[in-house]
Write an enzyme that holds these catalytic residues in place. Structure first.
Site, short mmCIF file in Angstrom:
data_model
loop_
_atom_site.label_atom_id
_atom_site.label_comp_id
_atom_site.label_asym_id
_atom_site.label_seq_id
_atom_site.Cartn_x
_atom_site.Cartn_y
_atom_site.Cartn_z
N HIS A 56 113.38 59.15 -79.69
CA HIS A 56 112.31 58.21 -79.36
C HIS A 56 111.13 57.53 -80.90
O HIS A 56 110.36 56.81 -81.10
CB HIS A 56 111.21 59.48 -78.79
N GLU A 59 112.52 54.03 -80.86
CA GLU A 59 111.49 53.41 -80.25
C GLU A 59 110.22 52.36 -80.91
O GLU A 59 110.15 51.50 -80.76
CB GLU A 59 111.59 54.37 -78.78
N HIS A 60 109.76 53.80 -81.23
CA HIS A 60 108.36 53.85 -81.68
C HIS A 60 108.34 52.32 -82.92
O HIS A 60 108.20 51.10 -83.07
CB HIS A 60 107.58 54.71 -82.39
N GLU A 136 101.23 62.50 -81.40
CA GLU A 136 101.70 62.55 -80.03
C GLU A 136 102.47 63.80 -79.39
O GLU A 136 101.63 64.63 -78.52
CB GLU A 136 102.46 61.26 -79.48
#
Length: 423
Positions: A56, A59-60, A136
Site C-alpha cells: 500500500h 502504491e502511494h 489514513e
C-alpha cells in the site's frame, strides 16, 4: 458477445509480450470512453511482518514522480483531459487505473507506464507519504466497519499471518519501513511478467499494444524474455481459526461480524454460494434483512458477504446494533444460519437470488471501467476468462440441491465472531 439482433457488441483480444507482460482488451461498441488498468500480482499477503503495509505504501509512492514527470505533472496530465485516475491495494494484487475519452487513451497509457516503470521513490517522498498513510490508518481506526472486519480477518487467518494483517499496515510498521525496503520490494514484484495491462471501451488492440510497448519500455523494463507469472496457487486449502475476538471502542453502536470458512476463488461452488449469499443477506428482501430489521427492529444495517482468495475464503454476516440488542441479534443470526444449513432456501428465494446476481452482473458491466476490471482480474488471478453468457449460464444452472449442499458445508463449520463497541 452479441446483442438481441445477433450483432457483435464486444471483442476481447490478448497479447503476451516477450517480457511476459500481458495486454488484454475488450472493444465495446457505441462508447467514446476507454478505461485502462495495470494489475500487479502483489498485495498485502506477500509481505513479511517487517514489510507490513509495504504494498500500500508503494502504491502511494508511484504517484509521487518520475524522471519525466513530477507528482503535479502526473495529476495535471489526467485532470487536463477530464480523466479519472486512481489506484488500490488488495490482499493479492494492486491496481492502477484510469478512465478517459478514447482519444486520450495514449496519454493514460504513457502516464501509467512512466509511473510503473520509472518511479523515483525519493527519500523526501517516502517521508512525506509516510505521514499521509499514518493519517489514513487513523481514519480507518475511527470507522467501526473497518475495525470489525479487520478484527474478523485477524481472528480467521491469525494475527501473525499476511492474510490476517490489515492491508494498510499499522502505525508501528509504517513508521519502521525504510526507503531501501520499499525500493527492494518494488524491484522484486513490479516485473513485466507479474503484470497485466487491461483496457476496455473504444480501444484498438493493435494500437494499444504499440502504446504499451513504448510506455512500458522505459528503463529497460521490457528487456529480456520470461513467461508470465501464473495465477497464485490454491492447491493447498488454507484453514481458518474459529473463535471470538472483541475490541473496545468508544462507538455508539456495537459492530459484529459472525462468519465461517468459505470457498476459494476458483471453486465451482462459488456460484451456488453467490445465490445463497444473495438470498440470505444480499438485499432488502433477504432473510436477514427481513428478520433482523423489518420484523424485529434489532438493527439498521445487516448484510451477508462472501470473500474469496486463491486458497480459501470467508463467509459472514455483518450487523451494527445498539449494545442492548447484541444478544438478540446474535441469537437471530445464528438461528437463520442453522435453518439455512439444515433446510436450504425456497424455490422463490432461489429464483430471486439468481435474478439479483444476473442483474447485478449485467448492470455492473455497463461501463468501460467495469469491463476493464473484469478482464484484468481474470487474466491475473484466474485460470480462465468466462464470457458474460457463460457466467449467466452457471448462475442459472444452480439448483436447490446445490444451494442446500453448500449451505450445509459452510454454515455447519465452527464460527468466527468479531465484536467491536463500547466496553
Amino acid at each position: 458477445m452479441r446483442d438481441a439482433d445477433g450483432q457483435v457488441t464486444s471483442t476481447i483480444r490478448r497479447t503476451v509480450l516477450p517480457s511476459g507482460l500481458r495486454v488484454i482488451s475488450e472493444q465495446m461498441a457505441g462508447v467514446r470512453s476507454a478505461a485502462i488498468g495495470v494489475w500487479v500480482g502483489v498485495g498485502s499477503r506477500d509481505e513479511s511482518a517487517s514489510l507490513h503495509g509495504c504494498s500500500h505504501f508503494l502504491e502511494h509512492l508511484l504517484f509521487k514522480g518520475t524522471r519525466e514527470r513530477s507528482a503535479l505533472d502526473i495529476s495535471i496530465a489526467l485532470d487536463a483531459v477530464g480523466g479519472e485516475f486512481n489506484a488500490f491495494t488488495a490482499k493479492e494484487y494492486t491496481c492502477f487505473h484510469a478512465r478517459v475519452l478514447d482519444e486520450d487513451l495514449p496519454l493514460a497509457v504513457d502516464v501509467l507506464g512512466d509511473m510503473i516503470t520509472a518511479s523515483l521513490l525519493s527519500e523526501d517522498d517516502v517521508e512525506a507519504e509516510r505521514d499521509v498513510i499514518l493519517d489514513e490508518i487513523a481514519m480507518h481506526d475511527d470507522d467501526p466497519d473497518d475495525v470489525v472486519h479487520n478484527l474478523f480477518a485477524e481472528q480467521a487467518w491469525g494475527p501473525d499471518t499476511p492474510l490476517g494483517r490489515g492491508i494498510a499496515g499499522t502505525a508501528e510498521s509504517i513508521a519502521a519501513l525504510s526507503r531501501a525496503q520499499v525500493a527492494r520490494f518494488y524491484r522484486k514484484h513490479y516485473r513485466a511478467a507479474n503484470m497485466v495491462v487491461s483496457a476496455a471501451g473504444s480501444v484498438d488492440h493493435a494500437a494499444l499494444v504499440d502504446q504499451v510497448r513504448a510506455a512500458f519500455g522505459r528503463e529497460g523494463f521490457l528487456d529480456g524474455e520470461e513467461a508470465p507469472v501464473p495465477p497464485r496457487s490454491g492447491a493447498v486449502a488454507r484453514r481458518v481459526h474459529p473463535g471470538t475476538v472483541t475490541a473496545s471502542r468508544p462507538f455508539e453502536q456495537v459492530n459484529v461480524v459472525l462468519g465461517m470458512q468459505g470457498v476459494p476463488r476458483d471453486d465451482d461452488r462459488r456460484f451456488a454460494l453467490g445465490v445463497l449469499n444473495t438470498a440470505l443477506g444480499g438485499g432488502t428482501s433477504s432473510r436477514l434483512f427481513q428478520e433482523v430489521r423489518e420484523r424485529r427492529g434489532l438493527a439498521y444495517s445487516v448484510y451477508s458477504f462472501a470473500s474469496h482468495h486463491a486458497d480459501s475464503g470467508l463467509v459472514g454476516v455483518a450487523v451494527g446494533c445498539l449494545p442492548s440488542k447484541l444478544d438478540d441479534v446474535l441469537d437471530v443470526v445464528r438461528a437463520e444460519l442453522r435453518r439455512v444449513a439444515a433446510e436450504g432456501i425456497s424455490e422463490e428465494e432461489l429464483s430471486r437470488g439468481k435474478g439479483q446476481l444476473r442483474g447485478g452482473l449485467v448492470l455492473g458491466l455497463e461501463d468501460s471501467g467495469s469491463r476493464m476490471s473484469r478482464i484484468g482480474k481474470a487474466e491475473l488471478v484466474h485460470d480462465e476468462l468466462l464470457s458474460i453468457d457463460e457466467v449467466m449460464a452457471r448462475i442459472e444452472a444452480v439448483t436447490l440441491d446445490d444451494v442446500r449442499s453448500v449451505a450445509a458445508q459452510v454454515f455447519g463449520r465452527r464460527e468466527i465472531l468479531a465484536v467491536v463497541g463500547p466496553s
